[in-house]
Design a protein around this motif. Structure first.
Motif, PDB file in Angstrom:
ATOM      1  N   LEU A  82      35.237  -4.776  31.585  1.00 52.24           N
ATOM      2  CA  LEU A  82      35.593  -3.428  31.180  1.00 52.24           C
ATOM      3  C   LEU A  82      37.077  -3.341  30.835  1.00 52.24           C
ATOM      4  N   ILE A  83      37.386  -2.631  29.765  1.00 50.09           N
ATOM      5  CA  ILE A  83      38.768  -2.437  29.333  1.00 50.09           C
ATOM      6  C   ILE A  83      38.998  -0.959  29.046  1.00 50.09           C
ATOM      7  N   PHE A  84      40.248  -0.540  29.118  1.00 51.43           N
ATOM      8  CA  PHE A  84      40.597   0.869  28.927  1.00 51.43           C
ATOM      9  C   PHE A  84      39.731   1.751  29.824  1.00 51.43           C
ATOM     10  N   VAL A  85      39.713   1.398  31.115  1.00 54.02           N
ATOM     11  CA  VAL A  85      38.889   2.120  32.087  1.00 54.02           C
ATOM     12  C   VAL A  85      39.517   3.481  32.386  1.00 54.02           C
ATOM     13  N   ASN A  86      38.775   4.529  32.115  1.00 54.21           N
ATOM     14  CA  ASN A  86      39.240   5.903  32.331  1.00 54.21           C
ATOM     15  C   ASN A  86      40.519   6.195  31.559  1.00 54.21           C
ATOM     16  N   GLU A  87      40.623   5.660  30.372  1.00 52.20           N
ATOM     17  CA  GLU A  87      41.756   5.924  29.485  1.00 52.20           C
ATOM     18  C   GLU A  87      41.762   7.399  29.084  1.00 52.20           C
ATOM     19  N   GLY A  88      42.899   8.068  29.300  1.00 56.11           N
ATOM     20  CA  GLY A  88      43.005   9.493  29.005  1.00 56.11           C
ATOM     21  C   GLY A  88      42.730   9.830  27.557  1.00 56.11           C
ATOM     22  N   GLY A  89      43.134   8.936  26.639  1.00 57.03           N
ATOM     23  CA  GLY A  89      42.914   9.186  25.221  1.00 57.03           C
ATOM     24  C   GLY A  89      41.457   9.141  24.825  1.00 57.03           C
ATOM     25  N   TYR A  90      40.633   8.479  25.653  1.00 51.64           N
ATOM     26  CA  TYR A  90      39.215   8.340  25.311  1.00 51.64           C
ATOM     27  C   TYR A  90      38.366   9.481  25.849  1.00 51.64           C
ATOM     28  N   TYR A  91      39.016  10.541  26.314  1.00 47.06           N
ATOM     29  CA  TYR A  91      38.302  11.777  26.612  1.00 47.06           C
ATOM     30  C   TYR A  91      38.099  12.598  25.337  1.00 47.06           C
ATOM     31  N   TYR A  92      38.861  12.270  24.285  1.00 45.73           N
ATOM     32  CA  TYR A  92      38.767  13.006  23.032  1.00 45.73           C
ATOM     33  C   TYR A  92      37.648  12.447  22.165  1.00 45.73           C
ATOM     34  N   SER A  93      36.808  13.327  21.651  1.00 50.65           N
ATOM     35  CA  SER A  93      35.672  12.866  20.854  1.00 50.65           C
ATOM     36  C   SER A  93      36.126  12.158  19.584  1.00 50.65           C
ATOM     37  N   SER A  94      37.251  12.582  18.985  1.00 47.33           N
ATOM     38  CA  SER A  94      37.687  11.951  17.733  1.00 47.33           C
ATOM     39  C   SER A  94      38.299  10.572  17.966  1.00 47.33           C
ATOM     40  N   SER A  95      38.693  10.289  19.215  1.00 49.64           N
ATOM     41  CA  SER A  95      39.191   8.954  19.545  1.00 49.64           C
ATOM     42  C   SER A  95      38.043   8.028  19.932  1.00 49.64           C
ATOM     43  N   GLY A  96      36.901   8.620  20.302  1.00 47.27           N
ATOM     44  CA  GLY A  96      35.767   7.840  20.789  1.00 47.27           C
ATOM     45  C   GLY A  96      35.766   7.830  22.298  1.00 47.27           C
ATOM     46  N   THR A  97      34.765   8.453  22.902  1.00 42.43           N
ATOM     47  CA  THR A  97      34.735   8.599  24.350  1.00 42.43           C
ATOM     48  C   THR A  97      34.154   7.362  25.031  1.00 42.43           C
TER      49      THR A  97
END
Length: 372
Positions: free
Chosen positions: A328-343
Motif C-alpha cells: 500500500l502507498i499513499f495510505v490515508n493521503e489527504g489529497g486523495y479525499y478529493y474525487s477529482s484527485s481520485g479517492t
C-alpha cells in the motif's frame, strides 16, 4: 558493461512547486532556488554551470488560497487528448466546471511544452515536480517506466541520499504509462519528468526536515544531470565516472523498485483501492482506513487483512482486487479525499527494473503471489 545511453544534451531544467497549492515545501524550495539563481557566484551557478535552471509556481491561485486546487486537480489535466480538446473548444460544459486548472494547464503547456507538437520537442528537457504527502512515504521518487535517463537519475539520487544521510530512506516508484501522451501529470509536458514526494507533511504546513530532504534530492538530481553534460567530458559528458558508479552500486544493472498497479480510472497514474463516498459529499468517505495500516506505507497486505472500517464499526477486509499480496502507498493521503484527485489508497508491487533499458524485468508470476 555499459549501462548508460546516448541522449540529447540536457539543458533546460524547470523545477516546479505548488502544483497542489497547499503543498508548501515545493514552493519554499523554488523561492530559495530563485534567490540563488539571482546570485552570479552562488553555489548553484558554480555546481551546475551547464544547466539552464528555471522555476515555476504551477498553481498560484490555489497556493494563495491555501487549497489543493480551485476547481479540479491540476496534476490530472495534462493528457494530450484533453489539452487538445480544451484548445479546440470541445467539452464546453466540463471545461466551465474545471475552468481554472484547465486554463492553467494550457498556460503551462505553452510555457514549458508544447507536449503534443508533432514536429518539435518540448522546449523543456526536464521538469522536476516537487510534492509533499500527508502519508508516511518518506522520500519517494516517481519516474515513468521506459525513461532510461530518469530511471538512472533515480538510482543515482537514491544511492547518494542513503549513503550520505542515514535517516533518508528513499524508495523509487515506477508508473507504467509508457505513452507520454496518456500521462496526466504536469511533468509529462517535458521530454523527461521526475516527481519528488516527501512525507508525512500536513497540508499548508512547512517543516524544516521536509524542506532539507527535498533540497537534497534536488541537489543530487541536478548533480547527476551536470555530470552527463557534454561540456564536462567530450560528447558524452562524464559518462565513464557515472557508469563506474552505477555499475558498482547496482551489480548486474538491476534496480529494486515499486511498480504502481495499473490505473483502472482514466486520468490517473496508478491503481487505487477506492472507498465508497457519501452520496451528499463525494469528498467524504464512507470508510476509514483501518488503524493497523495508518503510517504503514509500503507495508505488504494480504487478501483478507483488515483494510477499512465502516460507519457501523465493521471491518472491511482487502478483497484481493489487485492481487493476493500487494504493497500500500499513499495510505490515508489527504489529497486523495478529493474525487477529482481520485479517492482511495494507492497500490504497488515490488519489482526489479533494468537500468540499461528502464523496463521492468519480467518475473515468473507462478513463483510470486503479487500481480499488477
Amino acid at each position: 558493461s555499459t549501462i548508460l545511453y546516448n541522449h540529447p544534451p540536457i539543458q533546460k531544467v524547470v523545477v516546479v512547486g505548488g502544483t497542489h497549492g497547499n503543498e508548501y515545501t515545493g514552493v519554499w524550495c523554488i523561492k530559495a532556488l530563485e534567490r540563488q539563481l539571482q546570485q552570479e557566484s552562488s553555489l548553484l551557478s558554480t555546481s551546475y554551470p551547464n544547466l539552464q535552471i528555471e522555476t515555476l509556481l504551477a498553481n498560484p491561485k490555489a497556493h494563495y488560497e491555501n487549497k489543493r486546487f480551485i476547481d479540479v486537480d491540476l496534476n490530472r489535466q495534462f493528457r494530450t487528448e484533453e489539452l487538445i480538446s480544451f484548445q479546440n473548444g470541445e467539452d464546453e460544459e466540463e471545461t466551465e466546471f474545471a475552468k481554472e486548472e484547465r486554463l492553467r494547464a494550457q498556460e503551462i503547456n505553452e510555457l514549458l511544452g508544447p507536449k503534443f507538437h508533432e514536429e518539435q520537442y518540448p522546449q523543456t528537457c526536464v521538469i522536476v515536480d516537487l510534492h509533499t504527502t500527508t502519508s508516511n512515504m518518506g522520500i519517494c521518487l516517481i519516474v515513468p517506466e521506459g525513461d532510461v535517463l530518469m530511471i538512472q537519475a533515480a538510482a543515482y539520487v537514491s544511492y547518494k541520499c542513503g549513503y550520505h544521510h542515514d535517516d533518508d530512506e528513499v524508495r523509487i516508484l515506477v508508473h507504467s504509462i509508457l505513452d507520454r501522451d496518456q500521462r496526466p501529470n504536469l511533468s509529462s509536458i517535458a521530454r523527461h519528468g521526475f516527481t519528488v514526494e516527501v512525507g508525512p507533511v500536513p497540508q499548508g504546513v512547512l517543516r524544516h526536515d521536509a524542506v532539507e530532504k527535498t533540497e537534497r534530492v534536488l541537489h543530487y538530481f541536478l548533480e547527476y544531470l551536470e555530470l552527463l553534460h557534454p561540456k564536462n567530458n567530450g560528447d558524452n559528458g562524464d559518462i565513464s565516472s557515472v557508469q563506474t558508479m552505477l555499475n558498482k552500486w547496482y551489480p548486474g544493472g538491476q534496480l529494486p523498485v515499486y511498480k504502481s498497479a495499473d490505473a483502472r480510472k482514466k486520468g490517473q497514474l496508478c491503481g487505487r483501492i477506492r472507498w465508497p463516498c457519501d452520496p451528499e459529499n463525494p469528498n467524504f468517505p464512507l470508510y476509514i482506513v483501518h488503524k493497523s495500516l495508518q503510517d504503514q506505507d509500503f507495508r505488504k497486505i494480504k487478501k483478507g487483512d483488515a483494510l477499512f472500517v465502516d460507519l457501523d464499526g465493521n471491518i472491511i477486509p482487502y478483497s484481493g482486487s489487485h492481487g493476493d499480496e500487494v504493497y500500500l502507498i499513499f495510505v490515508n493521503e489527504g489529497g486523495y479525499y478529493y474525487s477529482s484527485s481520485g479517492t482511495g489508497i494507492g497500490v504497488a508491487v515490488k519489482r526489479i527494473i533494468g537500468i540499461m533499458d528502464g523496463m521492468i524485468v519480467e518475473q515468473d508470476e507462478s513463483s510470486h503471489s503479487v500481480v499488477s
